[in-house]
Motif scaffolding. Structure first.
Motif, short mmCIF file in Angstrom:
data_model
loop_
_atom_site.label_atom_id
_atom_site.label_comp_id
_atom_site.label_asym_id
_atom_site.label_seq_id
_atom_site.Cartn_x
_atom_site.Cartn_y
_atom_site.Cartn_z
N UNK A 7 0.55 -1.26 0.20
CA UNK A 7 -0.12 -0.32 -0.33
C UNK A 7 0.98 1.26 -0.13
N UNK A 8 1.96 1.67 0.67
CA UNK A 8 2.72 2.25 0.79
C UNK A 8 4.07 2.46 -0.28
N UNK A 9 3.92 1.77 -0.73
CA UNK A 9 4.68 1.64 -2.40
C UNK A 9 3.91 1.67 -3.15
N UNK A 10 2.58 1.78 -3.14
CA UNK A 10 1.66 2.09 -4.34
C UNK A 10 1.07 3.40 -4.52
N UNK A 29 -3.26 -1.58 -16.84
CA UNK A 29 -2.55 -0.40 -15.56
C UNK A 29 -2.29 -0.52 -14.11
N UNK A 30 -3.29 -1.52 -13.61
CA UNK A 30 -3.70 -1.22 -11.88
C UNK A 30 -2.40 -2.71 -11.82
N UNK A 31 -2.55 -3.49 -12.43
CA UNK A 31 -1.76 -4.12 -11.98
C UNK A 31 -0.80 -4.48 -12.49
N UNK A 32 0.03 -3.92 -12.79
CA UNK A 32 1.65 -3.13 -13.35
C UNK A 32 1.80 -2.99 -12.36
N UNK A 33 1.32 -1.54 -12.04
CA UNK A 33 1.29 -1.18 -10.88
C UNK A 33 1.83 -1.88 -9.56
N UNK A 34 0.89 -2.75 -9.21
CA UNK A 34 1.02 -3.80 -8.19
C UNK A 34 2.34 -4.57 -7.41
N UNK A 94 7.91 -8.69 -1.24
CA UNK A 94 7.46 -9.64 -1.21
C UNK A 94 7.51 -10.69 -3.01
N UNK A 95 7.98 -12.52 -2.75
CA UNK A 95 8.54 -12.78 -3.91
C UNK A 95 6.86 -13.54 -3.95
N UNK A 96 6.00 -13.44 -3.26
CA UNK A 96 4.85 -14.22 -3.75
C UNK A 96 4.00 -13.35 -4.64
N UNK A 97 3.09 -14.32 -5.04
CA UNK A 97 2.29 -13.84 -6.53
C UNK A 97 1.34 -12.95 -6.25
N UNK A 98 1.55 -11.38 -6.31
CA UNK A 98 0.72 -10.93 -5.90
C UNK A 98 -0.83 -10.59 -7.42
N UNK A 99 -1.95 -9.99 -6.77
CA UNK A 99 -2.73 -9.71 -8.13
C UNK A 99 -3.52 -8.86 -7.11
N UNK A 100 -4.58 -8.34 -8.00
CA UNK A 100 -5.68 -8.02 -7.66
C UNK A 100 -6.62 -8.49 -6.63
#
Length: 175
Positions: A16-19, A109-114, A122-128
């Motif tokens: 959240x902070x990085x976004x 665009x959101x997923x690219x920023x995410x 993290x190394x986890x698979x993160x998506x929306x």
């Protein structure tokens, strides 16, 4: 395509902070996804007119059900209405390319920023989907009933919710 993973609370907030340092719309969307009973595609089609009395109006897209929004989700809506009073969409693009006609931000665009933000955390698979999955897993580990979590996620039944949370099979079986 790998499934989205639930995050720890610390991972969620660091993303959240990085976004937030990149784009307030993306950080607001990430936080809203954590609290709202909708998937990303449904959220991106929301207009301010769809919200009334802390509820998302019923329509065919949402199975003709009005969906309640919690206080945290409503705080995002209130903040965005104040910041962007002319916007139509809750998460509207402010790109120069689309200023002539209101358009919601895109999932791409959101997923690219995410992905970019998550790579720093993290190394986890993160998506929306990770925001919703994180909240569901936190509630589950805190002892919330799977039926309650299913309703909160706007799933049709708890069996679907159990399967959706499948990566943490032991935790969901215990619930």
């Amino acid at each position: 395509m790998a499934k989205a993973e639930a995050l720890t609370p610390l991972e969620f907030w660091k993303i959240h902070e990085a976004l937030l340092s990149h784009n307030t719309t993306y950080s607001d969307l990430w936080y809203f996804l954590y609290h709202a009973p909708l998937k990303i595609g449904e959220v991106l089609t929301l207009t301010f007119d769809d919200i009334e009395n802390s509820r998302i109006r019923a329509d065919e897209k949402r199975g003709n059900r009005a969906l309640a929004l919690n206080e945290a989700a409503m705080s995002v809506i209130t903040k965005r209405q104040k910041r962007y009073p002319q916007d139509v969409y809750l998460f509207q693009s402010h790109s120069n390319r689309v200023k002539a006609q209101p358009k919601a931000i895109t999932i791409i665009a959101f997923n690219a920023a995410l992905r970019q933000a998550a790579a720093k955390v993290t190394t986890k698979n993160v998506s929306s989907q990770s925001a919703r999955k994180t909240r569901a897993m936190q509630l589950l580990t805190q002892g919330a009933d799977l039926e309650f979590i299913s309703v909160m996620l706007n799933h049709h039944d708890a069996a679907y919710t159990r399967a959706w949370l499948g990566a943490d099979e032991e935790k969901t079986k215990a619930a």
